[in-house]
Design an enzyme around this catalytic site. Structure first.
Site, mmCIF file in Angstrom:
data_model
loop_
_atom_site.group_PDB
_atom_site.id
_atom_site.type_symbol
_atom_site.label_atom_id
_atom_site.label_comp_id
_atom_site.label_asym_id
_atom_site.label_seq_id
_atom_site.Cartn_x
_atom_site.Cartn_y
_atom_site.Cartn_z
ATOM 1 N N HIS A 188 16.053 -59.811 8.345
ATOM 2 C CA HIS A 188 16.681 -59.848 9.669
ATOM 3 C C HIS A 188 17.979 -59.048 9.691
ATOM 4 O O HIS A 188 18.771 -59.090 8.752
ATOM 5 C CB HIS A 188 16.968 -61.299 10.067
ATOM 6 N N ASP B 290 23.726 -61.650 17.355
ATOM 7 C CA ASP B 290 22.498 -61.955 16.629
ATOM 8 C C ASP B 290 21.365 -62.126 17.633
ATOM 9 O O ASP B 290 21.405 -63.020 18.480
ATOM 10 C CB ASP B 290 22.675 -63.231 15.806
ATOM 11 N N CYS C 176 14.726 -56.757 15.479
ATOM 12 C CA CYS C 176 16.152 -57.000 15.236
ATOM 13 C C CYS C 176 16.936 -55.713 14.979
ATOM 14 O O CYS C 176 18.043 -55.527 15.497
ATOM 15 C CB CYS C 176 16.341 -57.975 14.082
#
Length: 224
Positions: free
Chosen positions: A89, A106, A148
């Site tokens: 991630h 995030d 991501c």
């Protein structure tokens, strides 16, 4: 590399793709602002900073932050320094050195909170000043497990071009992205298009610089 470009189709972006994007932003936009002291720290440097026991030992390896106002750090959740391209991630940490605040974006909250918090602490040790860590809970969220890195690239561009470089000196700006939507599919196409553009430009330059004479010959062709 082909493997890096292939990840832009529908996979998790590699360090190299994010590094390319940072270099693109620097060359195409950031260099136009001579007075801007903004650093786009490469993924490898961010990872190195997070893994070291003593951040001060990295002073020679990292950029000189003496006059830096803001630092962008791609955050990776890999905890094993021996694994190349490890982790699963990406998230983005934007540190306002002048304000002493680190903003964490995030796209799969709260996945990288611990890593981003640690990166903030490490950077504060390196800078020799306290940094307040803030999780931006309104950061745009991804809807799968592979976008991501694209979110990191798109948010980095937005924060740099629409927030930091557009602000006047001493102007207070909101770092919230509550009204920002990210189209990951379009983002992937944008990065691919830019890479393809550079590739074609490179081919044109090589073609123009190629000798018009036969290979191995130093003389122009003669006629009868």
């Amino acid at each position: 590399m082909k493997e890096d470009i292939d990840t832009l189709k529908d996979d998790w972006l590699t360090d190299n793709v994010i590094s390319f994007w940072q270099e693109f932003l620097e060359r195409e936009y950031l260099k136009q602002y001579k007075n801007a002291n903004i650093v786009l720290l490469r993924p490898s440097m961010s990872f190195m900073l997070m893994q070291t026991r003593d951040p001060l030992t990295l002073k020679e390896a990292l950029p000189d932050f003496t006059r830096t106002t803001h630092i962008f750090l791609p955050i990776n959740d890999c905890r094993n320094p021996s694994v190349a391209e490890g982790g699963s991630h990406w998230s983005l940490l934007l540190v306002s050195v002048v304000d002493g605040v680190a903003f964490h974006y995030d796209s799969l909250q709260p996945s990288n909170r611990q890593e981003a918090n640690h990166a903030t602490y490490q950077l504060s040790q390196l800078l020799g000043r306290r940094l307040q860590y803030i999780d931006l809970l309104d950061a745009p969220q991804q809807h799968n497990s592979s976008d991501c890195g694209v979110f990191v690239c798109m948010l980095m561009r937005h924060l740099l071009l629409k927030k930091l470089l557009m602000a006047h000196a001493k102007e207070k700006i909101s770092m919230s992205l509550g009204d920002k939507a990210v189209d990951a599919a379009t983002g992937r196409k944008d990065i691919l298009r830019i890479i393809e553009g550079f590739r074609k430009e490179g081919e044109r330059r090589r073609s123009r610089s190629a000798s018009p004479y036969p290979k191995g010959s130093r003389s122009p062709p003669r006629v009868d």
